[in-house]
Write a protein that holds these residues in place. Structure first.
Motif, PDB file in Angstrom:
ATOM      1  N   VAL A   1       1.571   1.748  -3.616  1.00  6.79           N
ATOM      2  CA  VAL A   1       0.340   2.155  -4.304  1.00  6.79           C
ATOM      3  C   VAL A   1       0.063   3.628  -4.046  1.00  6.79           C
ATOM      4  O   VAL A   1      -0.269   4.389  -4.952  1.00  6.79           O
ATOM      5  N   TRP A   2       0.228   4.052  -2.814  1.00  7.62           N
ATOM      6  CA  TRP A   2      -0.058   5.447  -2.454  1.00  7.62           C
ATOM      7  C   TRP A   2       0.857   6.415  -3.216  1.00  7.62           C
ATOM      8  O   TRP A   2       0.447   7.510  -3.589  1.00  7.62           O
ATOM      9  N   ALA A   3       2.069   5.988  -3.492  1.00  7.62           N
ATOM     10  CA  ALA A   3       3.035   6.852  -4.182  1.00  7.62           C
ATOM     11  C   ALA A   3       2.956   6.724  -5.705  1.00  7.62           C
ATOM     12  O   ALA A   3       3.587   7.502  -6.413  1.00  7.62           O
TER      13      ALA A   3
ATOM     14  N   LEU B   1      -8.031   3.920  -2.539  1.00 10.73           N
ATOM     15  CA  LEU B   1      -7.111   4.991  -2.140  1.00 10.73           C
ATOM     16  C   LEU B   1      -7.133   6.154  -3.130  1.00 10.73           C
ATOM     17  O   LEU B   1      -6.359   7.091  -3.013  1.00 10.73           O
ATOM     18  N   GLU B   2      -8.024   6.052  -4.105  1.00 11.67           N
ATOM     19  CA  GLU B   2      -8.212   7.076  -5.139  1.00 11.67           C
ATOM     20  C   GLU B   2      -6.966   7.294  -5.993  1.00 11.67           C
ATOM     21  O   GLU B   2      -6.690   8.394  -6.443  1.00 11.67           O
ATOM     22  N   ARG B   3      -6.219   6.206  -6.209  1.00  8.48           N
ATOM     23  CA  ARG B   3      -5.086   6.252  -7.134  1.00  8.48           C
ATOM     24  C   ARG B   3      -5.604   5.895  -8.521  1.00  8.48           C
ATOM     25  O   ARG B   3      -6.522   5.089  -8.647  1.00  8.48           O
TER      26      ARG B   3
ATOM     27  N   GLU C   1      -7.853  -2.058  -3.841  1.00  7.86           N
ATOM     28  CA  GLU C   1      -7.398  -1.177  -2.766  1.00  7.86           C
ATOM     29  C   GLU C   1      -6.831   0.123  -3.338  1.00  7.86           C
ATOM     30  O   GLU C   1      -7.049   1.197  -2.769  1.00  7.86           O
ATOM     31  N   ALA C   2      -6.144   0.043  -4.463  1.00  9.78           N
ATOM     32  CA  ALA C   2      -5.609   1.255  -5.099  1.00  9.78           C
ATOM     33  C   ALA C   2      -6.739   2.188  -5.497  1.00  9.78           C
ATOM     34  O   ALA C   2      -6.648   3.411  -5.313  1.00  9.78           O
TER      35      ALA C   2
ATOM     36  N   LEU D   1       0.815  -1.214   0.000  1.00  7.82           N
ATOM     37  CA  LEU D   1       0.000   0.000   0.000  1.00  7.82           C
ATOM     38  C   LEU D   1       0.851   1.266   0.000  1.00  7.82           C
ATOM     39  O   LEU D   1       0.432   2.292  -0.533  1.00  7.82           O
ATOM     40  N   GLU D   2       2.050   1.200   0.563  1.00  8.76           N
ATOM     41  CA  GLU D   2       2.948   2.363   0.516  1.00  8.76           C
ATOM     42  C   GLU D   2       3.325   2.671  -0.926  1.00  8.76           C
ATOM     43  O   GLU D   2       3.357   3.838  -1.335  1.00  8.76           O
TER      44      GLU D   2
END
Length: 120
Positions: free
Chosen positions: A28-30, A48-50, A44-45, A25-26
């Motif tokens: 994915v967030w970046a 997280l609005e990616r 999940e991505a 997830l780290e």
């Protein structure tokens, strides 16, 4: 999860990083764009609005996950769709603000400078 990093050796020059283990997830967030098939991480991505993109061998597989079934995650099932969606999803890309404001790699430059001073 089912692949070894060595299987992707032909792409090492084209990919920024390969990840094995740790918290995905780290990453994915970046990420600027998360590309996958029908995985929970792709879902999940999107939560997280990616930006996400699913590459599926059969368009009917889009029904397997809520983010692809709803259209939140675009789906490519042909080479032409993939090329079009990649252009569309990366068209407005701008480097993150930190990349525009700071020069990264200071440690490498500092070590190189000190090495030159010591050896030269």
């Amino acid at each position: 999860p089912k692949n070894e990093i060595q299987e992707f050796s032909a792409y090492q020059e084209e990919v920024d990083a390969f990840s094995e283990g740790g918290d995905p997830l780290e990453l994915v967030w970046a990420a600027d764009l998360v590309v996958g098939m029908t995985s929970m991480l792709l879902t999940e991505a999107s939560l997280l609005e990616r930006p996400t993109l699913a590459i599926l061998p059969r368009a009917s597989e889009a029904m397997w996950l809520p983010n692809t079934a709803s259209g939140i995650t675009p789906v490519a099932s042909t080479r032409e769709q993939l090329q079009s969606l990649l252009r569309e999803l990366t068209a407005g890309y701008q480097a993150p603000a930190a990349d525009r404001l700071f020069l990264f790699g200071a440690m490498e430059r500092l070590v190189g400078f000190i090495s030159m001073q010591l050896n030269g």
